[in-house]
Design a protein around this motif. Sequence first.
Motif, PDB file in Angstrom:
ATOM      1  N   UNK A   5     -26.324 -44.806   1.106  1.00  0.00           N
ATOM      2  CA  UNK A   5     -26.443 -44.505   2.526  1.00  0.00           C
ATOM      3  C   UNK A   5     -26.462 -42.993   2.700  1.00  0.00           C
ATOM      4  N   UNK A   6     -27.378 -42.526   3.522  1.00  0.00           N
ATOM      5  CA  UNK A   6     -27.449 -41.112   3.833  1.00  0.00           C
ATOM      6  C   UNK A   6     -27.279 -40.947   5.336  1.00  0.00           C
ATOM      7  N   UNK A   7     -26.057 -40.833   5.797  1.00  0.00           N
ATOM      8  CA  UNK A   7     -25.869 -40.657   7.232  1.00  0.00           C
ATOM      9  C   UNK A   7     -26.472 -39.336   7.665  1.00  0.00           C
ATOM     10  N   UNK A   8     -27.077 -39.345   8.830  1.00  0.00           N
ATOM     11  CA  UNK A   8     -27.692 -38.119   9.304  1.00  0.00           C
ATOM     12  C   UNK A   8     -26.608 -37.144   9.739  1.00  0.00           C
ATOM     13  N   UNK A   9     -26.993 -35.884   9.830  1.00  0.00           N
ATOM     14  CA  UNK A   9     -26.076 -34.903  10.396  1.00  0.00           C
ATOM     15  C   UNK A   9     -25.762 -35.354  11.805  1.00  0.00           C
ATOM     16  N   UNK A  96     -28.791 -22.594  13.197  1.00  0.00           N
ATOM     17  CA  UNK A  96     -28.379 -22.806  11.816  1.00  0.00           C
ATOM     18  C   UNK A  96     -28.041 -24.295  11.667  1.00  0.00           C
ATOM     19  N   UNK A  97     -28.129 -24.795  10.482  1.00  0.00           N
ATOM     20  CA  UNK A  97     -27.709 -26.172  10.210  1.00  0.00           C
ATOM     21  C   UNK A  97     -26.218 -26.288  10.546  1.00  0.00           C
ATOM     22  N   UNK A  98     -25.824 -27.455  11.045  1.00  0.00           N
ATOM     23  CA  UNK A  98     -24.396 -27.631  11.336  1.00  0.00           C
ATOM     24  C   UNK A  98     -23.571 -27.624  10.064  1.00  0.00           C
ATOM     25  N   UNK A  99     -24.228 -27.737   8.913  1.00  0.00           N
ATOM     26  CA  UNK A  99     -23.537 -27.662   7.635  1.00  0.00           C
ATOM     27  C   UNK A  99     -23.595 -26.264   7.026  1.00  0.00           C
ATOM     28  N   UNK A 100     -23.918 -25.266   7.828  1.00  0.00           N
ATOM     29  CA  UNK A 100     -23.999 -23.894   7.309  1.00  0.00           C
ATOM     30  C   UNK A 100     -22.643 -23.424   6.778  1.00  0.00           C
ATOM     31  N   UNK A 101     -21.556 -23.902   7.357  1.00  0.00           N
ATOM     32  CA  UNK A 101     -20.227 -23.516   6.874  1.00  0.00           C
ATOM     33  C   UNK A 101     -19.947 -24.103   5.492  1.00  0.00           C
ATOM     34  N   UNK A 102     -20.699 -25.142   5.113  1.00  0.00           N
ATOM     35  CA  UNK A 102     -20.551 -25.755   3.791  1.00  0.00           C
ATOM     36  C   UNK A 102     -21.528 -25.153   2.783  1.00  0.00           C
ATOM     37  N   UNK A 103     -22.457 -24.315   3.267  1.00  0.00           N
ATOM     38  CA  UNK A 103     -23.396 -23.662   2.355  1.00  0.00           C
ATOM     39  C   UNK A 103     -24.865 -23.867   2.652  1.00  0.00           C
ATOM     40  N   UNK A 105     -28.352 -23.273   4.054  1.00  0.00           N
ATOM     41  CA  UNK A 105     -28.974 -22.043   4.566  1.00  0.00           C
ATOM     42  C   UNK A 105     -30.149 -22.319   5.493  1.00  0.00           C
ATOM     43  N   UNK A 106     -30.399 -23.578   5.851  1.00  0.00           N
ATOM     44  CA  UNK A 106     -31.529 -23.921   6.715  1.00  0.00           C
ATOM     45  C   UNK A 106     -31.386 -23.268   8.079  1.00  0.00           C
ATOM     46  N   UNK A 107     -32.493 -22.755   8.573  1.00  0.00           N
ATOM     47  CA  UNK A 107     -32.591 -22.241   9.933  1.00  0.00           C
ATOM     48  C   UNK A 107     -33.886 -22.796  10.498  1.00  0.00           C
ATOM     49  N   UNK A 108     -33.843 -23.325  11.696  1.00  0.00           N
ATOM     50  CA  UNK A 108     -35.035 -23.879  12.316  1.00  0.00           C
ATOM     51  C   UNK A 108     -34.794 -24.114  13.791  1.00  0.00           C
ATOM     52  N   UNK A 109     -35.758 -24.757  14.425  1.00  0.00           N
ATOM     53  CA  UNK A 109     -35.628 -25.037  15.851  1.00  0.00           C
ATOM     54  C   UNK A 109     -34.618 -26.162  16.079  1.00  0.00           C
ATOM     55  N   UNK A 110     -33.898 -26.064  17.166  1.00  0.00           N
ATOM     56  CA  UNK A 110     -32.909 -27.079  17.521  1.00  0.00           C
ATOM     57  C   UNK A 110     -33.540 -28.466  17.515  1.00  0.00           C
ATOM     58  N   UNK A 111     -34.767 -28.577  17.996  1.00  0.00           N
ATOM     59  CA  UNK A 111     -35.446 -29.860  18.038  1.00  0.00           C
ATOM     60  C   UNK A 111     -35.752 -30.439  16.667  1.00  0.00           C
ATOM     61  N   UNK A 112     -35.711 -29.643  15.613  1.00  0.00           N
ATOM     62  CA  UNK A 112     -35.985 -30.106  14.250  1.00  0.00           C
ATOM     63  C   UNK A 112     -34.708 -30.374  13.446  1.00  0.00           C
ATOM     64  N   UNK A 114     -32.245 -32.631  13.651  1.00  0.00           N
ATOM     65  CA  UNK A 114     -31.969 -34.008  13.223  1.00  0.00           C
ATOM     66  C   UNK A 114     -32.832 -34.389  12.028  1.00  0.00           C
ATOM     67  N   UNK A 115     -34.106 -34.006  12.052  1.00  0.00           N
ATOM     68  CA  UNK A 115     -35.015 -34.318  10.941  1.00  0.00           C
ATOM     69  C   UNK A 115     -34.533 -33.644   9.660  1.00  0.00           C
ATOM     70  N   UNK A 116     -34.128 -32.381   9.769  1.00  0.00           N
ATOM     71  CA  UNK A 116     -33.604 -31.668   8.602  1.00  0.00           C
ATOM     72  C   UNK A 116     -32.397 -32.404   8.028  1.00  0.00           C
ATOM     73  N   UNK A 117     -31.462 -32.751   8.888  1.00  0.00           N
ATOM     74  CA  UNK A 117     -30.226 -33.381   8.422  1.00  0.00           C
ATOM     75  C   UNK A 117     -30.458 -34.784   7.890  1.00  0.00           C
TER      76      UNK A 117
END
Length: 161
Positions: A5-9, A96-103, A105-112, A114-117
């Motif tokens: 299982x890969x839960x989304x961000x 920034x990704x909500x997981x930026x504090x975990x390492x 480095x993704x940066x993108x549009x807020x609308x993207x 969920x897809x990233x995560x």
Amino acid sequence: MAGPEFPSCQPLPQLPTGGYDDDYFVDPAPESLHCPVCLLVLREPHLISCCGAHLCQVCIERVQANEQSCPCCRSEKYMHMLNKEKRGKVLELRVRCINSVKGCEWVGELGDQDRHCTSRCQYVEAVCQYGCGGSYPRFMLGKHEQDECPERPIDMKMATF
């Protein structure tokens, strides 16, 4: 047996007041994209009919639930509706990704985000497919399942000798 299982961000945390926390944005959002009630970046921006102000959906619904006047112009009668154009501007802001504090480095549009995560972020916690109860960042899950999981299939255990 089902795959891992890969839960989304989770979406950017929604604060009790409704807006997006400024800390996730790469650059400061323009003042026109801030809610005058919670002072955060607008989440689901609603246009208020009496004065043309924009408030987060949660903020204006809270005001109406308490039968209060417009928080911007104090008009007793007003309507509100989602402003899709303003929402589009918010979703174009770089975060920034909500997981930026975990390492991450993704940066993108807020609308993207969920897809990233959902499909790419290697720092999203995923549950071991073999039922050991372990949860690991995606980038560590394969090693755990292949080499460390006490519940992995016997043929995988033999392969590690």
